[in-house]
Design a protein around this motif. Structure first.
Motif, short mmCIF file in Angstrom:
data_model
loop_
_atom_site.label_atom_id
_atom_site.label_comp_id
_atom_site.label_asym_id
_atom_site.label_seq_id
_atom_site.Cartn_x
_atom_site.Cartn_y
_atom_site.Cartn_z
N GLY A 115 6.84 -1.29 10.28
CA GLY A 115 5.59 -2.00 10.04
C GLY A 115 4.37 -1.13 10.25
N LEU A 116 4.40 -0.31 11.29
CA LEU A 116 3.27 0.58 11.55
C LEU A 116 3.15 1.66 10.49
CD1 LEU A 116 3.42 0.91 15.44
CD2 LEU A 116 1.75 -0.36 14.07
N LEU A 117 4.28 2.17 10.02
CA LEU A 117 4.24 3.15 8.93
C LEU A 117 3.64 2.54 7.66
CD1 LEU A 117 7.67 4.96 9.30
CD2 LEU A 117 5.42 5.97 9.51
N LEU A 118 4.06 1.32 7.34
CA LEU A 118 3.50 0.66 6.17
C LEU A 118 2.02 0.35 6.34
CD1 LEU A 118 6.48 -1.69 5.32
CD2 LEU A 118 5.66 0.24 3.96
N LEU A 119 1.62 -0.01 7.54
CA LEU A 119 0.20 -0.26 7.80
C LEU A 119 -0.62 1.02 7.62
CD1 LEU A 119 -2.04 -2.18 8.83
CD2 LEU A 119 -1.48 -1.38 11.13
N GLY A 120 -0.10 2.14 8.10
CA GLY A 120 -0.79 3.41 7.92
C GLY A 120 -0.92 3.79 6.46
N MET A 121 0.15 3.57 5.69
CA MET A 121 0.08 3.87 4.26
C MET A 121 -0.89 2.94 3.55
SD MET A 121 3.93 4.91 3.13
CE MET A 121 4.88 3.78 4.15
N ALA A 122 -0.95 1.68 3.98
CA ALA A 122 -1.89 0.73 3.37
C ALA A 122 -3.33 1.13 3.68
CB ALA A 122 -1.61 -0.68 3.86
N LEU A 123 -3.58 1.58 4.89
CA LEU A 123 -4.94 2.03 5.23
C LEU A 123 -5.32 3.28 4.46
CD1 LEU A 123 -4.96 1.48 9.10
CD2 LEU A 123 -6.17 0.16 7.36
N GLN A 124 -4.36 4.15 4.23
CA GLN A 124 -4.64 5.36 3.47
C GLN A 124 -4.88 5.05 1.99
OE1 GLN A 124 -1.52 8.25 3.53
NE2 GLN A 124 -2.79 9.87 2.69
N ALA A 125 -4.17 4.07 1.45
CA ALA A 125 -4.31 3.74 0.04
C ALA A 125 -5.59 2.97 -0.26
CB ALA A 125 -3.10 2.92 -0.42
N LEU A 154 10.61 -6.58 5.11
CA LEU A 154 11.18 -5.97 6.32
C LEU A 154 11.11 -6.91 7.52
CD1 LEU A 154 9.93 -2.29 6.11
CD2 LEU A 154 12.26 -3.11 5.87
N LEU A 155 10.04 -7.69 7.61
CA LEU A 155 9.91 -8.62 8.73
C LEU A 155 10.99 -9.69 8.71
CD1 LEU A 155 6.06 -9.08 9.09
CD2 LEU A 155 7.63 -8.02 10.71
N PHE A 156 11.51 -10.00 7.53
CA PHE A 156 12.60 -10.97 7.44
C PHE A 156 13.97 -10.30 7.45
CE2 PHE A 156 9.19 -13.62 5.64
CZ PHE A 156 9.33 -14.72 6.47
N ALA A 157 14.10 -9.15 6.82
CA ALA A 157 15.41 -8.51 6.66
C ALA A 157 15.91 -7.85 7.94
CB ALA A 157 15.36 -7.48 5.54
N THR A 198 11.78 -2.46 13.50
CA THR A 198 10.87 -3.36 12.79
C THR A 198 9.41 -2.97 13.03
OG1 THR A 198 12.46 -5.15 13.01
CG2 THR A 198 10.20 -5.77 12.49
N VAL A 199 9.05 -2.71 14.26
CA VAL A 199 7.67 -2.34 14.57
C VAL A 199 7.33 -0.97 13.99
CG1 VAL A 199 6.06 -1.81 16.45
CG2 VAL A 199 7.55 -3.80 16.61
#
Length: 88
Positions: free
Chosen positions: A29-39, A55-58, A25-26
């Motif tokens: 989440g960190l991968l998605l955060l990195g992609m969001a910062l890049q975008a 993902l936080l729920f699933a 989960t973490v």
């Protein structure tokens, strides 16, 4: 590395599942955060945040279902004294 260490070091199925689910989960989440910062701030970021929310729920729900199935099959958790419990 921490997730792999937890899988090797933990004594029973339930603690191993916990270690794997937390790092899964973490890590996602960190991968998605990195992609969001890049975008940057755009529609892509909103979509990535929606995926992160999913993902936080699933992930914890799937882990809970896996552990509940193991309990239903009779896999007893390891007690602090090292003995297996007779009750699920």
């Amino acid at each position: 590395m921490i997730g792999a260490f937890g899988l090797v070091r933990m004594p029973d199925f339930y603690t191993r599942v916990h270690a794997a689910s937390v790092t899964d989960t973490v890590g996602a989440g960190l991968l998605l955060l990195g992609m969001a910062l890049q975008a940057g701030f755009s529609l892509v970021t909103v979509k990535l945040l929606m995926i992160a929310l999913l993902l936080l729920f699933a992930n914890p729900t799937a882990t809970h279902a896996l552990v509940k199935a193991a309990l239903a099959r009779g896999l007893a958790p390891l007690l602090a004294s090292g003995e297996n419990s007779s009750k699920p």
